[in-house]
Design a protein around this motif. Structure first.
Motif, PDB file in Angstrom:
ATOM      1  N   GLY A 265      91.139  18.888  88.139  1.00  0.00           N
ATOM      2  CA  GLY A 265      90.768  17.689  87.218  1.00  0.00           C
ATOM      3  C   GLY A 265      91.603  17.211  86.481  1.00  0.00           C
ATOM      4  O   GLY A 265      92.588  16.588  86.954  1.00  0.00           O
ATOM      5  N   ASN A 266      91.595  17.440  85.059  1.00  0.00           N
ATOM      6  CA  ASN A 266      92.671  17.038  84.071  1.00  0.00           C
ATOM      7  C   ASN A 266      93.426  18.155  83.640  1.00  0.00           C
ATOM      8  O   ASN A 266      93.962  18.041  82.542  1.00  0.00           O
ATOM      9  CB  ASN A 266      92.143  16.128  83.048  1.00  0.00           C
ATOM     10  CG  ASN A 266      91.673  14.786  83.393  1.00  0.00           C
ATOM     11  OD1 ASN A 266      92.192  14.132  84.151  1.00  0.00           O
ATOM     12  ND2 ASN A 266      90.155  14.649  83.003  1.00  0.00           N
ATOM     13  N   GLU A 267      93.412  19.318  84.535  1.00  0.00           N
ATOM     14  CA  GLU A 267      94.309  20.326  84.076  1.00  0.00           C
ATOM     15  C   GLU A 267      95.095  20.839  85.240  1.00  0.00           C
ATOM     16  O   GLU A 267      95.462  20.532  86.374  1.00  0.00           O
ATOM     17  CB  GLU A 267      93.308  21.544  83.969  1.00  0.00           C
ATOM     18  CG  GLU A 267      92.220  21.490  82.977  1.00  0.00           C
ATOM     19  CD  GLU A 267      91.171  22.329  82.947  1.00  0.00           C
ATOM     20  OE1 GLU A 267      91.146  23.055  83.900  1.00  0.00           O
ATOM     21  OE2 GLU A 267      90.420  22.711  81.977  1.00  0.00           O
TER      22      GLU A 267
ATOM     23  N   GLY B 142      89.703  14.613  95.414  1.00  0.00           N
ATOM     24  CA  GLY B 142      90.670  14.612  94.523  1.00  0.00           C
ATOM     25  C   GLY B 142      90.573  15.456  93.295  1.00  0.00           C
ATOM     26  O   GLY B 142      91.278  15.459  92.435  1.00  0.00           O
ATOM     27  N   LEU B 143      89.694  16.054  93.228  1.00  0.00           N
ATOM     28  CA  LEU B 143      89.188  17.089  92.001  1.00  0.00           C
ATOM     29  C   LEU B 143      90.568  17.974  91.914  1.00  0.00           C
ATOM     30  O   LEU B 143      90.776  18.517  91.005  1.00  0.00           O
ATOM     31  CB  LEU B 143      88.013  17.832  92.352  1.00  0.00           C
ATOM     32  CG  LEU B 143      87.687  18.843  91.124  1.00  0.00           C
ATOM     33  CD1 LEU B 143      87.355  18.180  89.999  1.00  0.00           C
ATOM     34  CD2 LEU B 143      86.519  19.773  91.589  1.00  0.00           C
TER      35      LEU B 143
ATOM     36  N   LYS C 114      95.105  30.356  82.087  1.00  0.00           N
ATOM     37  CA  LYS C 114      94.276  29.515  81.828  1.00  0.00           C
ATOM     38  C   LYS C 114      94.755  27.958  81.684  1.00  0.00           C
ATOM     39  O   LYS C 114      95.793  27.643  81.159  1.00  0.00           O
ATOM     40  CB  LYS C 114      93.448  29.739  80.156  1.00  0.00           C
ATOM     41  CG  LYS C 114      92.167  28.875  80.309  1.00  0.00           C
ATOM     42  CD  LYS C 114      91.667  29.090  78.686  1.00  0.00           C
ATOM     43  CE  LYS C 114      90.571  28.091  78.488  1.00  0.00           C
ATOM     44  NZ  LYS C 114      89.907  28.598  77.328  1.00  0.00           N
ATOM     45  N   ALA C 115      94.161  27.146  82.525  1.00  0.00           N
ATOM     46  CA  ALA C 115      94.777  25.836  82.830  1.00  0.00           C
ATOM     47  C   ALA C 115      94.598  25.048  81.517  1.00  0.00           C
ATOM     48  O   ALA C 115      93.585  25.215  80.692  1.00  0.00           O
ATOM     49  CB  ALA C 115      93.967  25.317  84.159  1.00  0.00           C
ATOM     50  N   LEU C 116      95.655  24.324  81.382  1.00  0.00           N
ATOM     51  CA  LEU C 116      95.906  23.418  80.252  1.00  0.00           C
ATOM     52  C   LEU C 116      95.140  21.731  80.424  1.00  0.00           C
ATOM     53  O   LEU C 116      95.574  21.361  81.335  1.00  0.00           O
ATOM     54  CB  LEU C 116      97.069  23.193  79.850  1.00  0.00           C
ATOM     55  CG  LEU C 116      97.595  22.644  78.604  1.00  0.00           C
ATOM     56  CD1 LEU C 116      97.145  23.628  77.310  1.00  0.00           C
ATOM     57  CD2 LEU C 116      99.100  22.310  78.326  1.00  0.00           C
ATOM     58  N   ASP C 117      94.330  21.646  79.374  1.00  0.00           N
ATOM     59  CA  ASP C 117      93.831  20.368  79.609  1.00  0.00           C
ATOM     60  C   ASP C 117      94.961  19.295  79.341  1.00  0.00           C
ATOM     61  O   ASP C 117      95.440  19.050  78.226  1.00  0.00           O
ATOM     62  CB  ASP C 117      92.843  20.096  78.493  1.00  0.00           C
ATOM     63  CG  ASP C 117      92.192  18.880  78.484  1.00  0.00           C
ATOM     64  OD1 ASP C 117      92.336  18.125  79.416  1.00  0.00           O
ATOM     65  OD2 ASP C 117      91.354  18.506  77.824  1.00  0.00           O
ATOM     66  N   GLN C 118      95.287  18.168  80.441  1.00  0.00           N
ATOM     67  CA  GLN C 118      96.224  17.224  80.300  1.00  0.00           C
ATOM     68  C   GLN C 118      95.616  15.748  79.862  1.00  0.00           C
ATOM     69  O   GLN C 118      96.448  14.834  80.140  1.00  0.00           O
ATOM     70  CB  GLN C 118      97.040  17.200  81.430  1.00  0.00           C
ATOM     71  CG  GLN C 118      97.709  18.348  81.851  1.00  0.00           C
ATOM     72  CD  GLN C 118      98.946  18.628  80.966  1.00  0.00           C
ATOM     73  OE1 GLN C 118      99.713  17.828  80.963  1.00  0.00           O
ATOM     74  NE2 GLN C 118      98.794  19.899  80.264  1.00  0.00           N
TER      75      GLN C 118
ATOM     76  N   ALA D 124     104.234  18.978  74.934  1.00  0.00           N
ATOM     77  CA  ALA D 124     102.807  18.573  75.395  1.00  0.00           C
ATOM     78  C   ALA D 124     102.480  18.602  76.794  1.00  0.00           C
ATOM     79  O   ALA D 124     101.202  18.230  77.041  1.00  0.00           O
ATOM     80  CB  ALA D 124     103.010  17.288  74.683  1.00  0.00           C
ATOM     81  N   SER D 125     103.466  18.670  77.798  1.00  0.00           N
ATOM     82  CA  SER D 125     103.205  18.470  79.112  1.00  0.00           C
ATOM     83  C   SER D 125     103.186  19.900  79.654  1.00  0.00           C
ATOM     84  O   SER D 125     103.327  20.323  80.825  1.00  0.00           O
ATOM     85  CB  SER D 125     104.078  17.675  79.799  1.00  0.00           C
ATOM     86  OG  SER D 125     103.853  16.238  79.471  1.00  0.00           O
ATOM     87  N   VAL D 126     103.280  21.195  78.794  1.00  0.00           N
ATOM     88  CA  VAL D 126     103.326  22.307  79.246  1.00  0.00           C
ATOM     89  C   VAL D 126     102.155  22.793  80.475  1.00  0.00           C
ATOM     90  O   VAL D 126     101.263  22.245  80.223  1.00  0.00           O
ATOM     91  CB  VAL D 126     103.177  23.615  78.182  1.00  0.00           C
ATOM     92  CG1 VAL D 126     101.886  23.478  77.446  1.00  0.00           C
ATOM     93  CG2 VAL D 126     103.768  25.058  78.677  1.00  0.00           C
ATOM     94  N   THR D 127     102.553  23.295  81.352  1.00  0.00           N
ATOM     95  CA  THR D 127     101.645  23.952  82.210  1.00  0.00           C
ATOM     96  C   THR D 127     101.237  25.242  82.208  1.00  0.00           C
ATOM     97  O   THR D 127     101.773  26.112  81.632  1.00  0.00           O
ATOM     98  CB  THR D 127     102.041  23.523  83.845  1.00  0.00           C
ATOM     99  OG1 THR D 127     101.200  23.765  84.869  1.00  0.00           O
ATOM    100  CG2 THR D 127     103.346  24.650  84.254  1.00  0.00           C
ATOM    101  N   ALA D 128      99.997  25.608  82.896  1.00  0.00           N
ATOM    102  CA  ALA D 128      99.439  26.891  82.356  1.00  0.00           C
ATOM    103  C   ALA D 128      99.574  27.871  83.677  1.00  0.00           C
ATOM    104  O   ALA D 128      99.127  27.255  84.929  1.00  0.00           O
ATOM    105  CB  ALA D 128      97.903  26.882  82.102  1.00  0.00           C
ATOM    106  N   ALA D 129      99.937  28.951  83.536  1.00  0.00           N
ATOM    107  CA  ALA D 129      99.912  30.198  84.598  1.00  0.00           C
ATOM    108  C   ALA D 129      98.960  31.190  84.048  1.00  0.00           C
ATOM    109  O   ALA D 129      99.413  32.343  83.874  1.00  0.00           O
ATOM    110  CB  ALA D 129     101.334  30.654  84.766  1.00  0.00           C
TER     111      ALA D 129
END
Length: 216
Positions: A159-161, A197-198, A89-93, A82-87
């Motif tokens: 942001g949240n990604e 902080g964006l 397209k960034a993933l919404d967190q 659920a906390s996978v990061t993207a390399a």
């Protein structure tokens, strides 16, 4: 020596190759290849095998093919999928709280300085960093305390990604996130985006299953 010692200890414990493979989360064929000396296990797998066989990695290896320094390892939490990061397209967190999937093992000398925020690991989704040795579904270790230099690979929040990219800070304070795949384009942010902080550099990628390649 390594394969022979694994096989001897496994049989002494009356454990099949299939059972050992299940416990360390690999395939029976891979265990067999290691025991026959055809393959060398990763450090992470080696530590798991040693624990299941109730021995030390020093004994299993006889330090052959492994440096003593590399055998000093630290446990790092691998965040769940659920906390996978993207390399790519960034993933919404948004609203996602990290949950530990398992503990992995990293050489102590690879981590760098350790501070209030401990290193952690995430799985990668996407192929924008394939040129840095980071492939889809690979695991990267992030150290929030390590200094991020020009051309280093880092985990960044937008942001949240979350996304992983090469980091370049410009003289005017702006930031370039550069992929390691020509199929993807760089992303640019101005100084105000960082001040607001964006965009925030969370930490340096200090280890993958392998080591990240710095861009030159």
């Amino acid at each position: 020596m390594l394969g022979e010692r694994i096989r001897t200890l496994r049989k002494k414990m009356r454990m099949t190759a299939t059972e050992l493979a299940r416990r360390v989360k690999t395939s029976p064929s891979h265990i067999s290849e290691i025991e026959r000396g055809e393959k060398t296990p990763s450090l992470n797998l080696l530590v798991k095998i040693a624990k299941e066989l109730q021995t030390s990695i020093d004994y299993l290896t006889g330090l052959e093919g492994f440096s003593k320094k590399a055998l000093n390892v630290t446990e790092v939490a691998l965040l769940d999928q659920a906390s996978v990061t993207a390399a790519g397209k960034a993933l919404d967190q948004t609203g996602v709280y990290p949950v530990v999937e398992e503990m992995i093992y990293v050489p102590e000398d690879a981590l760098g300085p350790v501070g209030d925020i401990p290193p952690f690991a995430v799985r990668i989704s996407g192929e924008s960093m394939i040129g840095a040795g980071i492939t889809d579904n690979s695991i990267v270790v992030i150290n929030p305390n390590a200094e991020v230099g020009q051309g280093d690979v880092a985990l960044v929040s937008i942001g949240n990604e979350w996304t992983v990219k090469y980091i370049y800070t410009k003289a005017d304070g702006s930031l370039e996130l550069r992929p390691a795949n020509p199929s993807y384009s760089p992303i640019f942010f101005d100084k105000e985006d960082l001040i607001s902080g964006l965009v925030k550099v969370i930490g340096k990628v200090v280890w993958i299953i392998g080591k990240p390649k710095k861009e030159f």
